[in-house]
Design an enzyme around this catalytic site. Structure first.
Site, PDB file in Angstrom:
ATOM      1  N   THR A   1       0.934  -1.061   0.012  1.00  7.55           N
ATOM      2  CA  THR A   1      -0.029  -0.061   0.043  1.00  7.55           C
ATOM      3  C   THR A   1       0.858   1.154  -0.090  1.00  7.55           C
ATOM      4  O   THR A   1       1.720   1.423   0.830  1.00  7.55           O
ATOM      5  CB  THR A   1      -0.863  -0.106   1.200  1.00  7.55           C
ATOM      6  OG1 THR A   1      -1.887  -1.294   1.281  1.00  7.55           O
ATOM      7  CG2 THR A   1      -1.898   1.452   1.237  1.00  7.55           C
TER       8      THR A   1
ATOM      9  N   GLU B   1      -3.013  -4.589  -2.738  1.00  6.41           N
ATOM     10  CA  GLU B   1      -3.651  -5.709  -2.262  1.00  6.41           C
ATOM     11  C   GLU B   1      -4.944  -5.099  -1.498  1.00  6.41           C
ATOM     12  O   GLU B   1      -5.048  -4.270  -0.814  1.00  6.41           O
ATOM     13  CB  GLU B   1      -2.670  -6.225  -1.008  1.00  6.41           C
ATOM     14  CG  GLU B   1      -2.327  -5.300   0.106  1.00  6.41           C
ATOM     15  CD  GLU B   1      -3.368  -5.606   1.362  1.00  6.41           C
ATOM     16  OE1 GLU B   1      -4.122  -6.254   1.177  1.00  6.41           O
ATOM     17  OE2 GLU B   1      -3.135  -4.888   2.245  1.00  6.41           O
TER      18      GLU B   1
ATOM     19  N   LYS C   1      -8.850  -9.168   3.292  1.00  7.30           N
ATOM     20  CA  LYS C   1      -9.016  -9.057   4.697  1.00  7.30           C
ATOM     21  C   LYS C   1      -8.458 -10.004   5.529  1.00  7.30           C
ATOM     22  O   LYS C   1      -8.455 -11.271   5.331  1.00  7.30           O
ATOM     23  CB  LYS C   1     -10.629  -9.101   4.872  1.00  7.30           C
ATOM     24  CG  LYS C   1     -11.353  -8.166   4.052  1.00  7.30           C
ATOM     25  CD  LYS C   1     -13.085  -8.357   4.441  1.00  7.30           C
ATOM     26  CE  LYS C   1     -13.512  -9.508   3.942  1.00  7.30           C
ATOM     27  NZ  LYS C   1     -13.589  -9.696   2.437  1.00  7.30           N
ATOM     28  N   GLU C   2      -7.657  -9.482   6.551  1.00  6.33           N
ATOM     29  CA  GLU C   2      -7.060 -10.522   7.476  1.00  6.33           C
ATOM     30  C   GLU C   2      -8.131 -11.450   7.967  1.00  6.33           C
ATOM     31  O   GLU C   2      -9.313 -10.997   8.379  1.00  6.33           O
ATOM     32  CB  GLU C   2      -6.321  -9.859   8.568  1.00  6.33           C
ATOM     33  CG  GLU C   2      -5.015  -9.052   8.225  1.00  6.33           C
ATOM     34  CD  GLU C   2      -4.115  -8.577   9.157  1.00  6.33           C
ATOM     35  OE1 GLU C   2      -4.117  -9.409  10.137  1.00  6.33           O
ATOM     36  OE2 GLU C   2      -3.799  -7.688   9.045  1.00  6.33           O
TER      37      GLU C   2
ATOM     38  N   PHE D   1     -19.772  -3.235   7.769  1.00  5.21           N
ATOM     39  CA  PHE D   1     -18.919  -2.351   8.554  1.00  5.21           C
ATOM     40  C   PHE D   1     -19.986  -1.342   9.261  1.00  5.21           C
ATOM     41  O   PHE D   1     -19.634   0.139   9.392  1.00  5.21           O
ATOM     42  CB  PHE D   1     -18.007  -1.524   7.588  1.00  5.21           C
ATOM     43  CG  PHE D   1     -16.903  -2.273   7.326  1.00  5.21           C
ATOM     44  CD1 PHE D   1     -15.562  -2.310   7.890  1.00  5.21           C
ATOM     45  CD2 PHE D   1     -17.041  -3.424   6.089  1.00  5.21           C
ATOM     46  CE1 PHE D   1     -14.614  -3.169   7.512  1.00  5.21           C
ATOM     47  CE2 PHE D   1     -15.773  -4.000   5.868  1.00  5.21           C
ATOM     48  CZ  PHE D   1     -14.743  -4.133   6.452  1.00  5.21           C
TER      49      PHE D   1
ATOM     50  N   GLY E   1      -8.428  -1.245  14.424  1.00  6.28           N
ATOM     51  CA  GLY E   1      -6.932  -1.452  14.412  1.00  6.28           C
ATOM     52  C   GLY E   1      -6.437  -2.031  13.284  1.00  6.28           C
ATOM     53  O   GLY E   1      -6.895  -2.100  12.113  1.00  6.28           O
TER      54      GLY E   1
ATOM     55  N   CYS F   1      -3.986  -1.730   8.218  1.00  2.00           N
ATOM     56  CA  CYS F   1      -4.254  -1.115   7.248  1.00  2.00           C
ATOM     57  C   CYS F   1      -5.017   0.264   7.635  1.00  2.00           C
ATOM     58  O   CYS F   1      -4.569   1.251   7.172  1.00  2.00           O
ATOM     59  CB  CYS F   1      -5.181  -2.098   6.330  1.00  2.00           C
ATOM     60  SG  CYS F   1      -4.315  -3.255   5.458  1.00  2.00           S
TER      61      CYS F   1
ATOM     62  N   LYS G   1      -8.823  -8.202  15.216  1.00  2.00           N
ATOM     63  CA  LYS G   1     -10.327  -8.999  14.568  1.00  2.00           C
ATOM     64  C   LYS G   1      -9.940 -10.306  14.767  1.00  2.00           C
ATOM     65  O   LYS G   1      -8.745 -10.839  15.046  1.00  2.00           O
ATOM     66  CB  LYS G   1     -10.254  -8.275  13.241  1.00  2.00           C
ATOM     67  CG  LYS G   1      -9.278  -8.801  12.338  1.00  2.00           C
ATOM     68  CD  LYS G   1      -9.453  -8.474  10.775  1.00  2.00           C
ATOM     69  CE  LYS G   1     -10.609  -9.150  10.165  1.00  2.00           C
ATOM     70  NZ  LYS G   1     -10.806  -8.886   8.841  1.00  2.00           N
TER      71      LYS G   1
ATOM     72  N   ARG H   1      -1.150  -5.430  15.969  1.00  2.00           N
ATOM     73  CA  ARG H   1      -0.692  -3.969  15.484  1.00  2.00           C
ATOM     74  C   ARG H   1      -1.995  -3.081  15.476  1.00  2.00           C
ATOM     75  O   ARG H   1      -3.088  -3.188  14.886  1.00  2.00           O
ATOM     76  CB  ARG H   1      -0.497  -4.145  14.059  1.00  2.00           C
ATOM     77  CG  ARG H   1       0.996  -4.614  13.774  1.00  2.00           C
ATOM     78  CD  ARG H   1       1.458  -4.839  12.434  1.00  2.00           C
ATOM     79  NE  ARG H   1       0.708  -5.677  11.635  1.00  2.00           N
ATOM     80  CZ  ARG H   1       0.973  -6.009  10.185  1.00  2.00           C
ATOM     81  NH1 ARG H   1       1.836  -5.274   9.575  1.00  2.00           N
ATOM     82  NH2 ARG H   1       0.069  -6.953   9.593  1.00  2.00           N
TER      83      ARG H   1
END
Length: 452
Positions: A121, A154, A157-158, A255, A263, A266, A332, A339
């Site tokens: 990013t 990219e 979504k983690e 969302f 958090g 990103c 999440k 992070r």
């Protein structure tokens, strides 16, 4: 197709595994020799569902390899992806040091036509800087070699990165070269079997797209958190409000869940970077500045609620002698990523207030220990940390927490108090079960034993 990917972090590993899974020959490059040796042995440094199995499979079948030898990887590949970190500087801007180091390395090593892809990013204008760094090295070498620079942000979504990569909502390609666009389409074609979701645009628009998308989602989160806080003041139910506004097709439901703030790697970084980019253009992005401020305040809400409920008034450490159990540490579910996790702010505030903190998380305990050390107690048993605790606070909405043994929770807690930062339970059910239940934005809707 032969490709190399610089950076064996989250983005690089997912991309490497998924490209190899679709039949490409992929070399992942990183300067960290310890990490590379571990990866060669199948030891994956991050938790992402399905990633380890995919890496092990493609290692065994010879489509995926790991190395510190950048020169060999560059020379043997047509496409080089740059997926290294872009950490925020003190002013919030993205630090492009590692991106440009890779670009220079490509310029020193390349011997023929190369496509260089910015996967990290990066702010608008980075492709120009990458192109300049490569050209500088070619000039030093006195050679004239053709190359093209592409923006391919990219969009993962983690916790669902493998599925996102293999079945993407969209793939954004920024290039002004028709031939390069066709090569990139060929590379991504295996992921477009059911529907073509590739969007080709100019480079600067592609670079802006990732920041704009994350900033929009962060704005929705901060907006809904403000609505939840207002609902608490007004006696409204944020869950009903979400249903009411989400049913509007122009808005949708995604969302719109209130929580303890966003958090991860990103949203915080990208919002800051976009604000900084705007400042460099002498544009004051007031909305995103407010989004940032709201998010930082939201991280205080759960701790403040615990202090109000359990704290001794007018004391320097109002929670001295209190034990707080925390469910969830990662920012999440389905990741071990700490992070910018709201749990860090919440727990630090509880510790400063004098509380003893116990914590559970299905995956993030190892990472959390790097943050907190021995200042809090950890357990791999979510019920063990409840024994004689004054309250339970829910920070991350892991599936393991959605339908727990409420009888066991009540029997373990000293005061049967739950502060729920994810609104996992039905307030009236919790009230009927004798809990002092404090969700977000549902004040007056069955939050206590005397509730409705």
């Amino acid at each position: 197709m032969k490709i190399c990917i610089f950076g064996a972090g989250y983005v690089g590993l997912v991309a490497a595994a998924c490209f190899a899974e679709s039949g490409n020959t992929v070399t992942a490059v990183d300067v960290d020799e310890t990490k590379i040796e571990a990866l060669k042995q199948g030891n994956i440094p991050i938790y992402e569902p399905g990633l380890k199995e995919m890496i092990l499979r493609n290692l065994a079948e010879g489509r995926l390899s790991f190395t510190t030898n950048a020169t060999e990887a560059i020379q043997s590949s047509l496409v080089s992806f740059i997926a290294v970190g872009t950490p925020p500087g003190e002013d919030g801007s993205a630090d492009l040091k590692y991106v440009l180091e890779v670009a220079s390395e490509i310029g020193r090593a390349m011997t023929g036509f190369k496509i260089v892809v910015d996967k990290s990013t990066v702010p608008v204008g980075t492709a120009d800087k990458v192109r300049a760094a490569i050209s500088e090295q070619l000039n030093i070498r006195g050679v004239d070699l053709e190359f093209d620079v592409v923006s391919n942000p990219e969009l993962l979504k983690e916790g669902a990165a493998i599925e996102d990569f293999m079945k993407p909502d969209r793939v954004v390609i920024g290039t002004d070269n028709v031939r390069t666009a066709e090569i990139m389409k060929e590379l991504y074609d295996p992921f477009m079997r059911k529907q073509n979701r590739m969007i080709v645009m100019d480079i600067r628009s592609a670079e802006m797209t990732k920041y704009a998308a994350n900033a929009m989602l962060a704005t929705r989160i901060s907006f809904m958190n403000q609505i939840a806080n207002l609902c608490d003041h007004m006696g409204a139910d944020v869950s009903a409000v979400r249903e009411g506004i989400g049913s509007d097709s122009r808005i949708g439901y995604d969302f719109l869940f209130p929580g303890p703030g966003y958090g991860g790697s990103c949203f915080p970084k990208d919002v800051k970077a976009l604000v900084r980019t705007a400042e460099e253009c002498n544009y004051d992005f007031l909305l995103l500045k407010a989004v940032e401020e709201v998010n930082e305040r939201q991280k205080e809400v759960l701790a403040d609620r615990l202090i109000r409920e359990l704290g001794a008034p007018n004391q320097a450490q109002p929670l001295a002698g209190r034990i707080i159990a925390c469910w969830g540490l990662s920012f999440k579910p389905r990741t071990d990523d700490m992070r910018e996790a709201p749990a860090i702010t919440i727990i630090e505030r509880l510790l400063a207030a004098g509380a003893t903190v116990r914590a559970h998380d299905p995956e993030a305990i190892k990472e959390a220990k790097k943050v907190f050390g021995d200042r809090i107690e950890f357990s791999h048993n979510q019920y063990e940390i409840l024994d004689n605790a004054d309250a339970l606070t829910i920070i991350t909405d892991w599936n393991e927490y959605r339908n727990p043994d409420f009888d066991r929770i009540k029997a373990s807690l000293k005061n049967a108090t739950i502060v729920d930062g994810r609104n996992l339970y039905k307030p009236k059910r919790m009230a009927a079960a004798g809990f002092r239940y404090l969700p977000l934005g549902r004040n007056g809707h069955g939050i206590s034993q005397e509730g409705h």
